[in-house]
Design an enzyme around this catalytic site. Structure first.
Site, PDB file in Angstrom:
ATOM      1  N   LYS A  53       6.210  -6.048  -0.077  1.00  0.00           N
ATOM      2  CA  LYS A  53       5.758  -4.671  -0.304  1.00  0.00           C
ATOM      3  C   LYS A  53       5.849  -3.869   0.993  1.00  0.00           C
ATOM      4  O   LYS A  53       6.274  -2.705   0.984  1.00  0.00           O
ATOM      5  CB  LYS A  53       4.327  -4.673  -0.849  1.00  0.00           C
ATOM      6  CG  LYS A  53       4.251  -5.196  -2.284  1.00  0.00           C
ATOM      7  CD  LYS A  53       2.838  -5.479  -2.753  1.00  0.00           C
ATOM      8  CE  LYS A  53       2.850  -6.124  -4.138  1.00  0.00           C
ATOM      9  NZ  LYS A  53       1.542  -6.530  -4.631  1.00  0.00           N
ATOM     10  N   GLN A  97      -4.519  -7.085  -2.603  1.00  0.00           N
ATOM     11  CA  GLN A  97      -3.718  -8.136  -3.223  1.00  0.00           C
ATOM     12  C   GLN A  97      -4.628  -9.134  -3.947  1.00  0.00           C
ATOM     13  O   GLN A  97      -5.566  -9.673  -3.365  1.00  0.00           O
ATOM     14  CB  GLN A  97      -2.878  -8.844  -2.137  1.00  0.00           C
ATOM     15  CG  GLN A  97      -1.940  -9.900  -2.664  1.00  0.00           C
ATOM     16  CD  GLN A  97      -0.830  -9.311  -3.550  1.00  0.00           C
ATOM     17  OE1 GLN A  97      -0.265  -8.265  -3.256  1.00  0.00           O
ATOM     18  NE2 GLN A  97      -0.518  -9.984  -4.644  1.00  0.00           N
ATOM     19  N   ASP A 120      -2.098   0.603  -7.660  1.00  0.00           N
ATOM     20  CA  ASP A 120      -1.835  -0.537  -8.552  1.00  0.00           C
ATOM     21  C   ASP A 120      -2.192  -0.206 -10.002  1.00  0.00           C
ATOM     22  O   ASP A 120      -1.866  -0.972 -10.909  1.00  0.00           O
ATOM     23  CB  ASP A 120      -2.660  -1.763  -8.120  1.00  0.00           C
ATOM     24  CG  ASP A 120      -1.802  -2.815  -7.424  1.00  0.00           C
ATOM     25  OD1 ASP A 120      -0.560  -2.749  -7.571  1.00  0.00           O
ATOM     26  OD2 ASP A 120      -2.374  -3.684  -6.744  1.00  0.00           O
TER      27      ASP A 120
END
Ligand code: NAD
Length: 288
Positions: A53, A97, A120
């Site tokens: 990412k 994460q 997200d």
């Protein structure tokens, strides 16, 4: 023989579009979009995703910082870090994460992220916006699938889309996206308790497999000419590979490919799209 949907190429096109948009944004005198990534512990898969990412962000001109913490960090400390990032006007997007260590409640941490920075699209407010068709961040993997379909000119309006899997990160948000006005699919979601799953799958014009079981979707489950989207990422033993395994999807590709109209490979199908959508979301967070 099915037409292969090339996720690598489509994701690369999207990255280029984001790069040009970031350039236009910074050329107008604004600072570059900024993504804060929070990584707890040293799980190799999570570390690898986070590295991917950060690299992809840098390539399109998005600045990012990966804040790494030992897995001994407390939930309260992590919540404080999220609160600081929420208050920081130089941070556009926040990504924590997952999974987090067992002593930390994932949901509590996700719910602490400001919905304005929730790139997200896991926050309940983001999920709610999605489900009632309001503008907002796109759920990465499902939105990646929709863009694969759109950019491959696959008709979604009135199509029967059967999704196998009802997870919060793939199946459910994908069902919401496919139902949206403008996409207009008729959606059926199947799961582990579904009766006659093969019969339902066989009705699909667009069949999406998000189960997490290698080769679950067999040729008997696919209508001739259907579009088959394989979300699964499964390791199967392979002694011919140095690492001792290879990655396969949820679809028995060799058996299904001769029947399907379009199909995504694994790897190189849905996988590359997830990061591409994250970049789109971070740009959106910086420009909205
Ligand atoms: P999950 O484990 O959260 O959900 C799996 C779903 O499959 C569940 O809803 C369950 O009801 C359903 N299921 C399980 N066994 C079943 C059966 N026998 N019959 C019917 N349904 C069954 O998984 P997830 O997070 O949605 O991920 C699914 C797969 O997609 C995994 O392989 C994961 O690695 C992969 N994935 C890939 C990407 C990507 O970027 N390509 C992103 C997310 C997940």
């Amino acid at each position: 023989m099915a037409t292969l949907i090339d996720g690598r190429q489509i994701a690369s096109d999207i990255r280029e579009e984001v790069k040009q948009a970031v350039l236009a944004h910074t050329s107008s005198g604004k600072r570059a979009p900024y993504l804060a990534v929070v990584l707890v512990g040293d799980d190799p898969a999570s570390s690898s995703y986070v590295r991917g990412k950060a690299k992809a962000s840098a390539e399109v001109g998005i600045e990012s910082d990966t804040m790494t913490f030992p897995d001994t960090i407390s939930e309260a400390e992590l919540l404080e870090i999220v609160a600081r990032l929420n208050d920081d006007d130089n941070v556009d997007g926040i990504l924590v994460q997952l999974p987090l260590p067992a002593h930390i409640d994932d949901t509590r941490v996700i719910n602490a992220i400001s919905p304005d920075k929730d790139v997200d699209c896991f926050h309940p407010a983001s999920v709610g916006r999605l489900s009632i068709g309001l503008d907002g961040f796109a759920p990465a993997t499902p939105a990646g699938i929709v863009q694969l379909l759109e950019r491959s000119d696959i008709e979604t309006s009135g199509a029967h889309c059967v999704i196998i899997g009802r997870s919060n990160i793939v199946g459910k948000p994908l069902a919401n996206l496919m139902l949206r006005k403008g996409i207009d699919a008729t959606v059926t979601v199947c799961h582990s308790r579904t009766r006659d799953l093969a019969g339902i799958a066989r009705q699909a014009d667009i069949l999406v497999a998000a189960i997490g079981r290698a080769h679950f979707v067999t040729a008997e489950m696919v209508k001739p000419g259907a579009t088959v989207i394989d979300v699964g990422i499964n390791r199967v033993d392979d002694s011919t590979r140095d690492r001792g395994y290879r990655l396969v999807g949820d679809v028995d590709f060799d058996a299904v490919e001769p029947i399907a109209g379009h199909i995504t490979p694994v790897p190189g199908g849905v996988g590359p799209m997830t990061i591409a959508v994250l970049l789109q979301n971070t740009l959106k967070a910086a420009t909205m």
